[in-house]
Design an enzyme around this catalytic site. Structure first.
Site, PDB file in Angstrom:
ATOM      1  N   CYS A 264       0.695  -1.037  -0.018  1.00  0.00           N
ATOM      2  CA  CYS A 264      -0.040   0.048   0.129  1.00  0.00           C
ATOM      3  C   CYS A 264       1.254   0.992   0.132  1.00  0.00           C
ATOM      4  CB  CYS A 264      -1.020   0.160   1.167  1.00  0.00           C
ATOM      5  SG  CYS A 264      -2.458   1.061   0.754  1.00  0.00           S
ATOM      6  N   HIS A 349      -3.831  -5.207  -0.382  1.00  0.00           N
ATOM      7  CA  HIS A 349      -3.603  -5.949   1.123  1.00  0.00           C
ATOM      8  C   HIS A 349      -3.576  -7.097   0.928  1.00  0.00           C
ATOM      9  CE1 HIS A 349      -3.257  -2.150   3.689  1.00  0.00           C
ATOM     10  NE2 HIS A 349      -4.003  -1.611   2.614  1.00  0.00           N
ATOM     11  N   GLU A 351      -2.757  -9.293   3.352  1.00  0.00           N
ATOM     12  CA  GLU A 351      -2.887  -9.737   4.505  1.00  0.00           C
ATOM     13  C   GLU A 351      -4.513  -9.945   5.132  1.00  0.00           C
ATOM     14  OE1 GLU A 351      -3.486  -5.621   5.477  1.00  0.00           O
ATOM     15  OE2 GLU A 351      -2.077  -6.922   4.076  1.00  0.00           O
TER      16      GLU A 351
END
Length: 411
Positions: A264, A349, A351
């Site tokens: 990001c 992202h 994650e």
């Protein structure tokens, strides 16, 4: 709903206004208005440092129905179990309908109670369909929430402020892998890191030392097996200290082989340090269901995203970098990969919490790069708990990381 409900108004600068009811803190606020189409995960979104200074509009029509879990609960790594940081970072939220009755086995309080305790404004009863349509057509706009008995506060543009300096850890801290599981030492530059990013690293065997955003990582990189550049809020061009430090790291031939992974804002900072440019998107990408294509394989992945800026892939030095992923909705850049070195980054992202885990394998790719680097460096199998870091940015000293804080330092 209480019979003494406080009326509130949400206004867009030079745009529409919406009447509603306040269910948050007894205050009026202003910030950049953005929206998310995510169906779940409002506690994670609200505690994501990337939302710093923003008023968040939820397109999901009913918000608050599963309450808010404990902000004190921690997992086996001593990381926050349900939140992405210790506190809420949005200045306000806008919803179509707030669920005054909530139910979930993890809930300890209502969304209203949480907002009131954290000092966050909240308004319900807003036509969020009309509001989001306006934001899509006009772009992200400045907005404010004004309570009926309050004077309006001035409009504020948080993108003119270095928000990263507000959310970064104030001192280094260390999160260890579980006993017997450590494989590598990773340095993480905290521009507003989410707890789940740290979790994705430590559960794969990383001892993670987290440094403030402006820390001179180039002075200590030799102590680590990999460098991670985190997510964070705001305009990437305002993080000049980080950009300068990363540029110096990239230009040092001693570190030609050290693995680097950015996510990001970390992706944007890596691009800027490499000589590329970034630009502000019209209304950003904030959702859990955005398709991104891997340009090296042609595979499409569903990704979780939260960003208002993007890298201009045409400005990447073509002798060093190539685009890695592309957004299939708006064709914006979603990643880049170095042509010769073990360095890559993503705008989305991997994650994701909440959200899809299609691209979590990128953490495995990072660790594959680390393993190769360790072999090249003839690294010993034992993991040292000694790292070198600068406490005053001019003097280096060696300390035992067991003496560092075990969680982010807020003050």
């Amino acid at each position: 709903m209480s019979s003494a409900a406080t009326k509130a108004t949400f206004c867009i600068q030079n745009g529409p206004s919406f009447e509603g009811i306040s269910f948050g803190a007894n205050k009026s606020v202003a910030g950049e208005t953005v929206f998310t189409t995510s169906l779940v995960g409002y506690p994670e979104s609200m505690t994501d440092p990337s939302y710093r200074g923003q008023i968040l509009v939820f397109t999901q029509p009913l918000i608050g129905n599963y309450g808010v879990p404990s902000g004190e609960a921690r997992d086996e790594y001593n990381l926050l179990k349900y939140f992405e940081s210790p506190h809420i970072h949005v200045v306000g939220i806008v919803v179509a309908e707030y669920a005054y009755q909530y139910s979930h086995w993890t809930a300890v309080e209502s969304l209203a109670q949480w907002c009131q305790r954290e000092g966050v404004a909240a308004i319900t009863g807003v036509d969020t369909r009309e509001l989001v349509q306006y934001l899509r057509e006009q772009g992200s706009s400045l907005g404010r929430i004004t309570l009926a008995d309050h004077d309006p506060v001035p409009y504020v543009n948080p993108m003119k402020t270095n928000l990263v300096a507000q959310v970064t850890t104030k001192k280094p801290f260390h999160v260890s892998a579980l006993p017997g599981k450590a494989k590598a030492n990773v340095a993480l530059i905290d521009c507003g890191v989410k707890e789940n990013i740290i979790r994705c690293l430590v559960k794969r065997g990383a001892n993670v030392t987290v440094f403030p955003y402006d820390y001179r990582i180039q002075d200590v990189a030799s102590e680590f097996d990999g460098i991670f550049l985190s997510n964070g809020p705001g305009n990437p061009e305002l993080c000049q200290a980080t950009i300068s430090n990363v540029r110096e790291l990239l230009n040092n031939p001693v570190y030609d082989c050290i693995p680097i992974f950015g996510i990001c804002l970390g992706h944007q900072l890596l691009a800027l340090a490499s000589g590329a440019s970034t630009h502000k998107l019209k209304y950003g990408n904030r959702a859990h269901n955005i398709p991104a294509m891997d340009l090296t394989t042609g595979q499409c992945h569903i990704t979780s995203q939260n960003h208002g800026y993007a890298v201009d892939p045409e400005t990447l030095p073509k002798d060093q970098w190539k685009p890695y992923f592309v957004n299939l909705n708006d064709k914006s850049n979603e990643g880049m990969i170095h042509l010769q070195r073990p360095i890559f980054s993503t705008q989305f992202h991997p994650e994701a919490k909440g959200g899809p885990l299609d691209t979590a394998i990128l953490f495995d790719k990072f660790f594959d790069n680390i393993e190769k680097y360790q072999l090249q460096s003839q690294a010993k199998s034992s993991i040292s708990l000694k790292v070198t870091y600068s406490t005053d940015k001019s003097r280096l000293q060696s300390i035992n990381v067991t003496k560092l804080a075990k969680e982010r330092v807020l003050f």
